[in-house]
Design a protein around this motif. Structure first.
Motif, mmCIF file in Angstrom:
data_model
loop_
_atom_site.group_PDB
_atom_site.id
_atom_site.type_symbol
_atom_site.label_atom_id
_atom_site.label_comp_id
_atom_site.label_asym_id
_atom_site.label_seq_id
_atom_site.Cartn_x
_atom_site.Cartn_y
_atom_site.Cartn_z
ATOM 1 N N HIS A 134 0.813 -1.224 0.000
ATOM 2 C CA HIS A 134 0.000 0.000 0.000
ATOM 3 C C HIS A 134 0.847 1.277 0.000
ATOM 4 O O HIS A 134 0.302 2.374 -0.040
ATOM 5 N N VAL A 159 -0.097 7.821 -2.339
ATOM 6 C CA VAL A 159 -1.135 7.241 -3.218
ATOM 7 C C VAL A 159 -0.837 5.751 -3.347
ATOM 8 O O VAL A 159 0.294 5.310 -3.116
ATOM 9 N N VAL A 213 -1.944 -1.267 -8.026
ATOM 10 C CA VAL A 213 -3.122 -1.078 -8.889
ATOM 11 C C VAL A 213 -3.112 -2.180 -9.956
ATOM 12 O O VAL A 213 -4.135 -2.792 -10.260
ATOM 13 N N GLU A 224 -10.785 1.907 1.061
ATOM 14 C CA GLU A 224 -10.925 2.913 -0.010
ATOM 15 C C GLU A 224 -10.082 2.546 -1.226
ATOM 16 O O GLU A 224 -10.524 2.651 -2.367
ATOM 17 N N ASP A 225 -8.849 2.078 -0.979
ATOM 18 C CA ASP A 225 -7.965 1.709 -2.100
ATOM 19 C C ASP A 225 -8.567 0.578 -2.932
ATOM 20 O O ASP A 225 -8.535 0.601 -4.159
ATOM 21 N N THR A 260 -11.794 -0.650 -2.970
ATOM 22 C CA THR A 260 -13.102 -0.400 -3.591
ATOM 23 C C THR A 260 -12.977 0.626 -4.734
ATOM 24 O O THR A 260 -13.789 0.623 -5.649
ATOM 25 N N ALA A 261 -11.922 1.448 -4.683
ATOM 26 C CA ALA A 261 -11.715 2.398 -5.804
ATOM 27 C C ALA A 261 -11.246 1.666 -7.057
ATOM 28 O O ALA A 261 -11.188 2.256 -8.135
ATOM 29 N N HIS A 262 -10.885 0.395 -6.920
ATOM 30 C CA HIS A 262 -10.382 -0.356 -8.080
ATOM 31 C C HIS A 262 -11.257 -1.560 -8.400
ATOM 32 O O HIS A 262 -10.764 -2.645 -8.725
#
Ligand SMILES: C[S@@+](CC[C@H](N)C(=O)[O-])C[C@H]1O[C@@H](n2cnc3c(N)ncnc32)[C@H](O)[C@@H]1O
Length: 275
Positions: A167, A175, A181, A226-227, A229-231
């Motif tokens: 992370h 970020v 990612v 957040e990381d 679910t944003a992907h």
């Protein structure tokens, strides 16, 4: 005519019940050819595959010793691991979960155990014979984002105690690093719709930065949610199996906590949405 006495009434009922029983028996004998049998001994229940995997006497002593802190029975049940599943396990390491997952999914299932090239030389001698003995484990040596399995072939992707290395990247700052990612993209490609992304991690207090929490070998839970679910993943459940109210979530557990496996860990279940 005198009224029948209560005794005579009761005798009449008994005779009627006996007659009904005889008729039922005759019908059953006529239909099945055999008189009704007493129920035999109850069928032996299927053994619970998770309990059997944890109790497996061939597990090494050093792994069994960690069960009290890692609670693999609760974790595997929480994630719904079951016979026949296909699972991608990243940072498989020395095989604590590889062995358990392999046992639970059984001969119809399949585990892909990823390890990085950097760590493989020190793991090889322990895990190569293990994978060979288990029979349903395929090693993958490389970056977790690079496993090129069939799309939608996996029921679950396991990420256990490695997210703290994923992370944060000092070059990227605050970020989610690009390589992580890319891993999430790979996980989404590999998973069947509705498949599970399992993340178990040493928890850092919410509000701490990536740099600070990574320094403690931890990750904040909200940031992780957040990381991920944003992907493209949805958070569907969380287990409190590995909470520890005595852990202030602001320490490097290896140095600060007296007992191994006593750090509080978050246990998050994400899924790849079905549509
Ligand atoms: C804490 S262990 C977890 C292993 C396994 N997932 C488990 O739950 O038992 C982390 C493993 O990931 C690998 N590892 C450690 N540091 C890493 C890093 N910075 N980047 C990638 N892999 C790392 C090593 O193979 C190590 O055995």
């Amino acid at each position: 005519m005198p009224e029948p006495t209560p005794n005579r009434n009761a005798r009449g009922l008994i005779v009627l019940a006996a007659a009904i029983a005889v008729v039922i028996t005759l019908v059953l004998v006529t239909r099945t050819g055999t008189p009704p049998q007493e129920a035999g001994p109850a069928a032996t229940p299927e053994p619970d595959p998770i309990a059997a995997a944890v109790a497996d006497p061939s597990r090494p002593e050093d792994e069994r010793a960690r069960d009290a802190g890692r609670k693999p029975d609760r974790i595997l049940a929480f994630y719904g691991v079951a016979p026949g599943m296909h699972i991608y396990e990243i940072a498989a390491g020395s095989g604590y979960y590889t062995r358990l997952l392999s046992h639970v999914v059984g001969p119809e299932g399949h585990i892909v155990a990823q390890n990085s090239e950097r760590f493989w030389p020190r793991l090889k001698d322990r895990v190569e014979p293990l994978y060979a003995a288990l029979g349903n484990v395929e090693p993958f040596i490389g970056d977790p984002a690079d496993y090129a399995g069939e799309p939608e072939s996996m029921d679950a992707v396991f990420v256990v105690l490695i997210w703290h290395h994923m992370h944060y990247d000092p070059d990227a700052g605050e970020v989610l690093p690009a390589r992580t990612v890319r891993f999430l993209d790979t996980a989404r490609r590999l998973l069947k719709p509705g498949g599970t992304l399992a993340i178990v991690e040493h928890e850092a207090a919410d509000g701490t930065t990536r740099a600070e929490s990574a320094g403690w070998h931890r990750a904040p839970k909200q940031m992780t949610i957040e990381d991920v679910t944003a992907h493209g993943f949805a958070l569907v459940a969380e287990s409190d199996a590995l909470t520890n109210p005595d852990d202030d979530l602001r320490n490097y557990w290896r140095e600060a906590l007296p007992k191994r496996d006593s750090s509080q860990r978050f246990v998050l279940k994400f899924v790849k949405p079905a549509a």
